[in-house]
Structures are given as structure tokens and as C-alpha cells.
Design a protein around this motif. Structure first.
Motif, PDB file in Angstrom:
ATOM      1  N   TYR A  63      -3.458  -3.677  -4.924  1.00  0.00           N
ATOM      2  CA  TYR A  63      -2.947  -2.473  -4.254  1.00  0.00           C
ATOM      3  C   TYR A  63      -2.683  -2.815  -2.788  1.00  0.00           C
ATOM      4  O   TYR A  63      -3.328  -3.685  -2.212  1.00  0.00           O
ATOM      5  CB  TYR A  63      -3.960  -1.330  -4.338  1.00  0.00           C
ATOM      6  CG  TYR A  63      -4.231  -0.864  -5.746  1.00  0.00           C
ATOM      7  CD1 TYR A  63      -3.464   0.152  -6.311  1.00  0.00           C
ATOM      8  CD2 TYR A  63      -5.240  -1.436  -6.518  1.00  0.00           C
ATOM      9  CE1 TYR A  63      -3.707   0.585  -7.606  1.00  0.00           C
ATOM     10  CE2 TYR A  63      -5.476  -1.021  -7.817  1.00  0.00           C
ATOM     11  CZ  TYR A  63      -4.708  -0.006  -8.360  1.00  0.00           C
ATOM     12  OH  TYR A  63      -4.935   0.413  -9.634  1.00  0.00           O
ATOM     13  N   TYR A  64      -1.737  -2.113  -2.201  1.00  0.00           N
ATOM     14  CA  TYR A  64      -1.415  -2.326  -0.796  1.00  0.00           C
ATOM     15  C   TYR A  64      -1.448  -0.978  -0.081  1.00  0.00           C
ATOM     16  O   TYR A  64      -0.821  -0.013  -0.531  1.00  0.00           O
ATOM     17  CB  TYR A  64      -0.022  -2.947  -0.644  1.00  0.00           C
ATOM     18  CG  TYR A  64       0.449  -3.013   0.782  1.00  0.00           C
ATOM     19  CD1 TYR A  64      -0.046  -3.969   1.660  1.00  0.00           C
ATOM     20  CD2 TYR A  64       1.386  -2.092   1.268  1.00  0.00           C
ATOM     21  CE1 TYR A  64       0.377  -4.021   2.986  1.00  0.00           C
ATOM     22  CE2 TYR A  64       1.819  -2.140   2.572  1.00  0.00           C
ATOM     23  CZ  TYR A  64       1.316  -3.102   3.429  1.00  0.00           C
ATOM     24  OH  TYR A  64       1.731  -3.136   4.744  1.00  0.00           O
ATOM     25  N   LYS A  65      -2.191  -0.906   1.014  1.00  0.00           N
ATOM     26  CA  LYS A  65      -2.325   0.343   1.761  1.00  0.00           C
ATOM     27  C   LYS A  65      -1.580   0.281   3.090  1.00  0.00           C
ATOM     28  O   LYS A  65      -0.809   1.168   3.421  1.00  0.00           O
ATOM     29  CB  LYS A  65      -3.813   0.628   2.002  1.00  0.00           C
ATOM     30  CG  LYS A  65      -4.104   2.069   2.391  1.00  0.00           C
ATOM     31  CD  LYS A  65      -3.947   2.997   1.203  1.00  0.00           C
ATOM     32  CE  LYS A  65      -4.404   4.401   1.502  1.00  0.00           C
ATOM     33  NZ  LYS A  65      -4.230   5.307   0.370  1.00  0.00           N
ATOM     34  N   GLU A  66      -1.846  -0.757   3.889  1.00  0.00           N
ATOM     35  CA  GLU A  66      -1.197  -0.889   5.191  1.00  0.00           C
ATOM     36  C   GLU A  66      -1.231  -2.346   5.630  1.00  0.00           C
ATOM     37  O   GLU A  66      -1.939  -3.183   5.070  1.00  0.00           O
ATOM     38  CB  GLU A  66      -1.898  -0.016   6.231  1.00  0.00           C
ATOM     39  CG  GLU A  66      -3.372  -0.319   6.415  1.00  0.00           C
ATOM     40  CD  GLU A  66      -4.016   0.564   7.468  1.00  0.00           C
ATOM     41  OE1 GLU A  66      -3.338   0.892   8.462  1.00  0.00           O
ATOM     42  OE2 GLU A  66      -5.198   0.909   7.307  1.00  0.00           O
ATOM     43  N   ALA A  67      -0.461  -2.654   6.686  1.00  0.00           N
ATOM     44  CA  ALA A  67      -0.259  -4.042   7.094  1.00  0.00           C
ATOM     45  C   ALA A  67      -1.379  -4.606   7.967  1.00  0.00           C
ATOM     46  O   ALA A  67      -1.562  -5.825   8.029  1.00  0.00           O
ATOM     47  CB  ALA A  67       1.070  -4.156   7.840  1.00  0.00           C
ATOM     48  N   SER A 100       6.391  -4.343  -3.645  1.00  0.00           N
ATOM     49  CA  SER A 100       6.291  -5.701  -3.117  1.00  0.00           C
ATOM     50  C   SER A 100       7.166  -5.885  -1.890  1.00  0.00           C
ATOM     51  O   SER A 100       6.743  -6.457  -0.877  1.00  0.00           O
ATOM     52  CB  SER A 100       6.696  -6.716  -4.186  1.00  0.00           C
ATOM     53  OG  SER A 100       5.902  -6.590  -5.338  1.00  0.00           O
ATOM     54  N   VAL A 101       8.389  -5.406  -1.966  1.00  0.00           N
ATOM     55  CA  VAL A 101       9.333  -5.545  -0.858  1.00  0.00           C
ATOM     56  C   VAL A 101       8.855  -4.771   0.364  1.00  0.00           C
ATOM     57  O   VAL A 101       8.884  -5.277   1.499  1.00  0.00           O
ATOM     58  CB  VAL A 101      10.738  -5.082  -1.293  1.00  0.00           C
ATOM     59  CG1 VAL A 101      11.660  -4.936  -0.087  1.00  0.00           C
ATOM     60  CG2 VAL A 101      11.323  -6.055  -2.306  1.00  0.00           C
ATOM     61  N   ASP A 102       8.396  -3.545   0.150  1.00  0.00           N
ATOM     62  CA  ASP A 102       7.884  -2.741   1.279  1.00  0.00           C
ATOM     63  C   ASP A 102       6.706  -3.434   1.952  1.00  0.00           C
ATOM     64  O   ASP A 102       6.618  -3.479   3.185  1.00  0.00           O
ATOM     65  CB  ASP A 102       7.453  -1.355   0.790  1.00  0.00           C
ATOM     66  CG  ASP A 102       8.632  -0.451   0.461  1.00  0.00           C
ATOM     67  OD1 ASP A 102       9.765  -0.780   0.849  1.00  0.00           O
ATOM     68  OD2 ASP A 102       8.411   0.598  -0.178  1.00  0.00           O
ATOM     69  N   ILE A 147      -1.533 -10.529  -2.359  1.00  0.00           N
ATOM     70  CA  ILE A 147      -1.289  -9.122  -2.683  1.00  0.00           C
ATOM     71  C   ILE A 147      -0.412  -9.112  -3.925  1.00  0.00           C
ATOM     72  O   ILE A 147       0.805  -9.331  -3.856  1.00  0.00           O
ATOM     73  CB  ILE A 147      -0.611  -8.388  -1.511  1.00  0.00           C
ATOM     74  CG1 ILE A 147      -1.419  -8.606  -0.232  1.00  0.00           C
ATOM     75  CG2 ILE A 147      -0.480  -6.898  -1.802  1.00  0.00           C
ATOM     76  CD1 ILE A 147      -0.611  -8.432   1.025  1.00  0.00           C
ATOM     77  N   ALA A 148      -1.028  -8.912  -5.069  1.00  0.00           N
ATOM     78  CA  ALA A 148      -0.342  -9.029  -6.358  1.00  0.00           C
ATOM     79  C   ALA A 148       0.140  -7.663  -6.814  1.00  0.00           C
ATOM     80  O   ALA A 148      -0.572  -6.924  -7.500  1.00  0.00           O
ATOM     81  CB  ALA A 148      -1.270  -9.652  -7.393  1.00  0.00           C
TER      82      ALA A 148
END
Length: 330
Positions: free
Chosen positions: A149-153, A170-172, A247-248
Motif C-alpha cells: 500500500y502507498y499512503k504518501e511520499a 503505481s504511476v502516482d 512498494i509493490a
């Protein structure tokens, strides 16, 4: 003590909320049970996510969704659905996971949760698909450096990050991490960025890759994840890349095991389509309905808020017809 209801809706996402609104309009006694927070999947989206759909296509029950942007953001969507639920005083139990569902001889269901027991005549499953990630199934995937999962950079600033996949998420993630000062490499199984990537974002990522700001390995797969590196199989052969985070974002799938415990038939031809009547959304189990993205099985892009809002009206109408027939026969 057992609480009796006509309808139990599993999942308080946008479509679950839409089902509750339709039940309320038709004076059908209902309860919504959600194992997380309200619109739990949306809450877990990246903080700065922008929807592909415009705001009017995310509206439910004709309630206006006003956005300050051409495409609404995650925070605007959370505010909208929160207002819809609270202003309409919908009956929603949050942080309450369903633990058991038992079909009764008379066609009703006994549903046990962590906090309550319900006896209901109908169940609507609107659980989405965001809880179970599709795994890479490679050695090292369980290391702390790996996230699905991705939340922030911010955690990835000044770090070497591998982003797996070429979808919108993924792109974002790749673009945001790069813009915040991270070193980004994408590993993509296919030959190019996904065709479903938002049309205003796709040229951005392609240009960043072309100029070398973001590195990308196409037609490639991760073979092993190590503490300080990853090993990937590329058209040029095996490569080892020094790395801090992976980050998968390879997608997610519905909880098929839960559907099967309910007795819902699933096709076993790779897509796991659940069996239901498209005219009523009723499954092969009488009085058990599906709504929203879960109807698409593994094709999680088939149904989304924009085109599955209608499920709520279809299901509520069918349940209402059954209630009226029962009253006439009694």
C-alpha cells in the motif's frame, strides 16, 4: 441477544451507503456492518489521490457532490460520503467484523459479528476488494522494507525506492516520490505504462522515464528481495539493484474465501466471477445479493463507483417486491 432486521449490508463503502439510502427510502429495516472505518477503502487510498471520475459520477442518490477541482480528491470524497451518511442518519456499525453467517431453514440468516448477533431476511455484500493485495510470491516479500500500500511520499525522501507495477496507483506513487526527492525505479511486467492510467498523468510518467528522471525496467520481474537490494529478471538478464524500499502496487483482490463460506458459486476459470442474476444482483443463494466492485471477481476494474451505483436501486427494488409478495400471501 439477537437483533432482527430485514436487511444486513456488509461494507460501508460508497455502494454500501447507497444500498442503505435505498433501503431507508423504501422503509426497509436495515443495518450496515463495516469492519473498519466509514468508506474504509477510500480512507486507505493515498493522501493526495485524485479520482479518474468527475464528482457528479461519484454521487449517490442524487445528492450533489461539489468539488473544487475538475476531478475530486480523496479528501473531498471522504467528506462527501461522510456527510451523506451522517446527514441521513444511516444505521451503520463501524469497526465490527462479521465472523459467521449461517443460512436458516426458513431462508433467513443468522449473522454473528465481533459485537452483535443479527437475524436477517436478506444480506447485501458490498465489501470491495482493497483488503487483500496480490502478492509477488518471491523470497523476501515479508521484509519490513516491502509494502503493498502507498499512503504518501515522505517516508521515501532521499531513499532508493522500487515501485512495482504500471497502474494508476503505481504511476502516482512513482511521480510523487520522485517530486519529493526520492530516487525511483519502476519494475513493470508489461512492455509499457498501463493503458488505463489517467490520461492527464500518462504523458507525465512517460516523459519522466524518457528523460531518465525515473528509471524503468519493462518486461521485467522481481525474483528476490534482499535487505539492501533487489534482484530482477530483465530482457538484458538478471540485475541486482541497491534498494531501500519496495512498494509493490500490483493490485488487490476480493475476499473469495468469505464469498465461498456464504455458499456463493465462483467460476474457477482464473477470473473467479461470482454467480448472480444481473437483473436483481441476487446470487445463487436466495436472498443474498452482491453490490459494487466485488461483482467483477478478479476483474476489479470492471465495476467501480461510477457504474455500480445502480446496484443499490436494483437490489432494494427486488427486496421490496419480495416483502410485498410476502405480505399479500400472509
Amino acid at each position: 441477544m439477537t437483533t432482527e432486521k430485514e436487511v444486513l449490508i456488509i461494507g460501508a463503502g460508497p455502494i454500501g451507503i447507497a444500498c442503505a439510502l435505498e433501503c431507508k427510502k423504501r422503509n426497509i429495516d436495515y443495518i450496515v456492518v463495516e469492519k473498519g472505518t466509514l468508506t474504509n477503502s477510500l480512507y486507505n487510498y493515498p493522501l493526495n489521490m485524485t479520482f479518474f471520475s468527475t464528482s457528479e459520477k461519484l454521487e449517490i442518490d442524487g445528492i450533489p457532490f461539489i468539488s473544487n477541482n475538475p476531478k475530486p480528491t480523496r479528501n473531498e470524497a471522504l467528506e462527501y460520503y461522510r456527510r451523506v451518511a451522517t446527514s441521513n442518519k444511516l444505521h451503520i456499525n463501524l469497526y465490527e467484523e462479521i465472523t459467521e453467517v449461517e443460512k436458516q431453514v426458513d431462508g433467513s440468516f443468522i449473522v454473528a459479528s465481533e459485537k452483535n448477533t443479527f437475524k436477517v431476511n436478506n444480506i447485501i455484500v458490498s465489501t470491495g476488494f482493497y483488503d487483500i493485495p496480490k502478492l509477488l510470491n518471491v523470497p523476501g516479500e515479508d521484509l519490513p522494507k516491502v509494502s503493498h500500500y502507498y499512503k504518501e511520499a515522505h517516508p521515501y525522501v532521499m531513499q532508493k525506492s522500487i515501485v512495482v507495477g504500471a497502474s494508476n496507483s503505481s504511476v502516482d506513487a512513482a511521480l510523487e516520490i520522485w517530486r519529493k526527492g526520492g530516487d525511483v525505479t519502476m519494475v513493470v511486467r508489461g512492455s509499457s505504462i498501463g493503458e488505463r492510467v489517467k490520461y492527464w498523468v500518462k504523458p507525465d510518467i512517460e516523459n519522466r522515464i524518457e528523460e531518465g528522471s525515473i528509471k524503468a525496467y519493462f518486461n521485467s520481474e522481481i525474483k528476490k528481495i534482499k535487505k539492501t537490494a533487489i534482484i530482477i529478471d530483465t530482457p538484458e538478464g538478471i540485475k541486482t539493484i541497491n534498494n531501500d524500499f519496495v512498494i509493490a502496487l500490483t493490485g488487490y483482490r476480493p475476499d473469495f474465501a468469505f464469498l465461498e463460506t456464504l455458499g456463493i458459486e465462483l467460476s474457477k476459470e482464473g477470473k473467479y466471477f461470482p454467480k448472480y442474476n444481473p437483473d436483481t444482483m441476487e446470487t445463487n443463494v436466495p436472498n443474498l445479493y452482491l453490490a459494487g466492485v466485488i461483482c467483477g471477481g478478479m476483474e476489479t476494474h470492471k465495476w467501480f463507483i461510477e457504474n455500480s451505483r445502480v446496484h443499490a436501486k436494483v437490489i432494494a427494488a427486488d427486496i421490496s417486491d419480495k416483502i410485498n409478495i410476502s405480505k399479500r400471501c400472509s
